[in-house]
Write an enzyme that holds these catalytic residues in place. Structure first.
Site, PDB file in Angstrom:
ATOM      1  N   TYR A  84      72.138  28.639  68.027  1.00  0.00           N
ATOM      2  CA  TYR A  84      70.964  29.209  67.288  1.00  0.00           C
ATOM      3  C   TYR A  84      70.990  30.662  67.409  1.00  0.00           C
ATOM      4  O   TYR A  84      71.641  31.722  67.958  1.00  0.00           O
ATOM      5  CB  TYR A  84      69.444  28.655  67.838  1.00  0.00           C
ATOM      6  N   ASP A 117      68.951  34.147  68.868  1.00  0.00           N
ATOM      7  CA  ASP A 117      68.033  34.624  69.716  1.00  0.00           C
ATOM      8  C   ASP A 117      68.307  36.143  70.012  1.00  0.00           C
ATOM      9  O   ASP A 117      69.372  36.737  70.282  1.00  0.00           O
ATOM     10  CB  ASP A 117      68.359  33.817  71.026  1.00  0.00           C
ATOM     11  N   ARG A 146      65.019  24.528  87.822  1.00  0.00           N
ATOM     12  CA  ARG A 146      66.147  24.917  87.263  1.00  0.00           C
ATOM     13  C   ARG A 146      66.488  26.469  87.969  1.00  0.00           C
ATOM     14  O   ARG A 146      65.602  27.573  87.250  1.00  0.00           O
ATOM     15  CB  ARG A 146      66.166  24.811  85.838  1.00  0.00           C
ATOM     16  N   GLY A 156      74.753  24.359  83.189  1.00  0.00           N
ATOM     17  CA  GLY A 156      74.610  24.946  81.915  1.00  0.00           C
ATOM     18  C   GLY A 156      74.671  26.163  81.691  1.00  0.00           C
ATOM     19  O   GLY A 156      74.557  26.940  82.792  1.00  0.00           O
ATOM     20  N   HIS A 195      73.695  33.722  80.646  1.00  0.00           N
ATOM     21  CA  HIS A 195      72.823  33.066  81.875  1.00  0.00           C
ATOM     22  C   HIS A 195      73.466  31.964  82.230  1.00  0.00           C
ATOM     23  O   HIS A 195      74.284  31.137  81.405  1.00  0.00           O
ATOM     24  CB  HIS A 195      71.488  32.909  81.238  1.00  0.00           C
ATOM     25  N   GLU A 231      74.380  29.928  78.733  1.00  0.00           N
ATOM     26  CA  GLU A 231      73.866  30.425  77.776  1.00  0.00           C
ATOM     27  C   GLU A 231      74.340  31.828  77.557  1.00  0.00           C
ATOM     28  O   GLU A 231      74.068  32.569  78.168  1.00  0.00           O
ATOM     29  CB  GLU A 231      72.195  30.602  77.765  1.00  0.00           C
TER      30      GLU A 231
END
Length: 518
Positions: A95, A97, A253, A10, A169, A12
């Site tokens: 969202y 951040d 992770r 994933g 990330h 970010e």
């Protein structure tokens, strides 16, 4: 050790945001406008999903200590400024951040899909920009007590030009019983060197960019330690956050903070794919200890500042190798773990890029971000513009503009001067639909069909309100659980949230728990 399993990935991305017509407007406010406008335009209205912090442990360190600030999970008002949060129908989280709009892509089990769903974030952000403009044109503000938001500019980059850096990330699942020291020491030389392939390019040297020059990576000058828990200061080559967002007994992770935000499909595919293959090799017991660097932190900037790629890194054993030579060793040792067609395609691209970089770095300007940007910079230098001219920083910024009408990256694509791997139609499809082979399928479908029933969520669960008196927590712990194969037919047939819950109970597909309300 658990080997041969899917490498769930994933990303970010914290996007840069600005309002050119009102440059002093708080990015906290504009980022909140962005997420809320997108949410309302997608039909969520005033309903916003609260982020559930129950399973969040951002200050727990893989080395065995916990700096947690709370002994109880905080409950944050989803309507507070800077807290806006929405789960997207493709399973992603969108969202606010740290005063940035952030897109956290849905979990996928291969590097190709990771690249596609990362690009889908740009599409979603452009939809949000359009939504903000639409509300503003009606003189309507989506935030009570605030005027309509001025036109927005969104950038996929990592620096603000004033000394701050924000993250792009990466996250990779790995087997929990893998010794973390072995993992870290095997990855450090790779992360130091892979920037010559996946760097985004940057005008300016140093954290404030006040020294004239061009460098390979946007993040390099912000790396200050080999290993660290921090992500906003004292950043490490290896981040030690122990927050697996899945079954912690079996999995960890790997939270990678050293990478750049990429526009190029090839750079992104290589970033995710090379790293996944290196992890495969480490878990299979391949030894990389002979590549340990004598001065790893210092080498990050040294590699980034060397546009010729001729710099020799000093190894602990006294040898000196270039970044390309180090990457060549990694490539040879991981090759046999490329077993799928896409992984073999990745190896071919890795080889192509390495050969071109060794011949002339600028010969990759149709493939990689940093050389594409450098080629643009050089073209302006031939016209008499010096590297310390403010217009050069503008060129840097415009390359990362996600607006296809104004982005220099997209201009290169439109002129056939930048290779793409997937169509815009494929990216738009990924922005609207979740991957089918991870738990993101369930999350995305729930938001699409039953979003009004979802009260709160995190990566490991959804809290829903059915006709029962108490809310119900639906566990989504396993990354490979609640996929289309497991849950698709149930969700297709269900017309109410009660039917979903009843179907889950009958199938035994996951655990359900009633939550007491106060």
């Amino acid at each position: 050790m658990l080997v041969g399993m899917d490498r769930f990935i994933g990303a970010e991305t914290e996007y840069g945001i600005s309002t050119p017509s009102n440059p002093v407007l708080s990015p906290i406010v504009t980022s909140t406008h962005t997420v809320v406008a997108y949410s309302i335009a997608r039909g969520f209205g005033e309903h916003r999903v609260r982020w559930d912090y129950e399973q969040e442990t951002p200050l727990r360190d893989i080395r065995g200590f916990d700096l947690r600030r709370y002994h109880q999970a905080p409950v944050v008002d989803p309507f507070s400024m800077g807290v806006a949060n929405v789960f997207v129908s493709n399973g992603a989280r969108f969202y606010v951040d740290h005063a940035h709009p952030e897109y956290s892509s849905p979990e996928v089990n291969n590097a190709w899909d990771a690249m596609v769903y990362d690009a889908a974030g740009d599409h979603i952000l452009m939809q949000a920009v359009s939504d903000v403009a639409s509300f503003s044109s009606q003189d309507h503000s989506v935030l009570d007590g605030h005027p309509p938001c001025p036109p927005l500019k969104i950038y996929k980059n990592n620096v603000d030009g004033k000394g701050a850096s924000y993250g792009a990330h990466e996250n990779y699942r790995y087997a929990r019983d893998l010794d973390f020291d072995v993992l870290a020491q095997a990855l450090i030389p790779f992360f130091v060197c892979r920037q010559v392939i996946i760097g985004a390019g940057r005008v300016g040297l140093g954290q404030h960019g006040d020294k004239p020059g061009f460098q390979i990576s946007q993040r390099a000058d912000y790396i200050e330690q080999e290993i660290s828990l921090e992500t906003t200061l004292n950043r490490g080559i290896i981040n030690t956050r122990d927050e697996p967002h899945t079954n912690a007994d079996n999995w960890g992770r790997l939270h990678v903070i050293i990478g750049d935000a990429n526009m190029s499909h090839s750079s992104n595919f290589l970033k995710f794919g090379m790293t996944a293959l290196v992890l495969d090799a480490i878990e299979a017991g391949v030894d990389f200890s002979d590549l340990r660097l004598a001065h790893a932190v210092a080498e990050v900037s040294r590699v980034s500042h060397d546009l010729t790629l001729s710099h020799k890194l000093e190894l602990v054993d006294g040898r000196r190798l270039s970044a390309l030579e180090v990457l060549g060793v990694y490539r040879d040792r991981v090759a046999k773990y490329a077993t799928t067609a896409k992984e073999r395609e990745l190896l071919e691209l890795w080889d192509e890029v390495m050969q071109l970089l060794a011949t002339d770095p600028l010969s990759t300007s149709h493939i990689l971000d940093w050389t594409a940007k450098l080629a643009l910079i050089r073209s302006f230098e031939t016209r008499g513009l010096s590297i310390d001219n403010p217009k050069m920083q503008l060129i840097d910024l415009q390359y990362s503009d996600i607006d296809p009408a104004r982005s220099l990256y997209h201009a290169l694509v439109n002129k056939g001067r930048m290779r793409t791997l997937v169509s815009q139609e494929t990216i738009a499809q990924a922005a609207a639909t979740p991957p089918t082979n991870s738990r993101a399928f369930f999350r995305g479908q729930m938001m699409e069909k039953f979003g009004e029933a979802v009260l709160a969520a995190n990566w490991e669960s959804l809290i829903v309100q059915a006709s029962h008196e108490d809310p119900i927590r639906i566990a989504t712990t396993e990354l490979d659980g609640l996929t289309q194969e497991v849950i698709g037919e149930l969700l297709d047939k269900a017309s109410t949230i009660d039917e979903v819950i009843a179907g889950l109970e009958r199938a035994g597909a996951t655990s359900l728990a009633k939550l007491k309300t106060t």
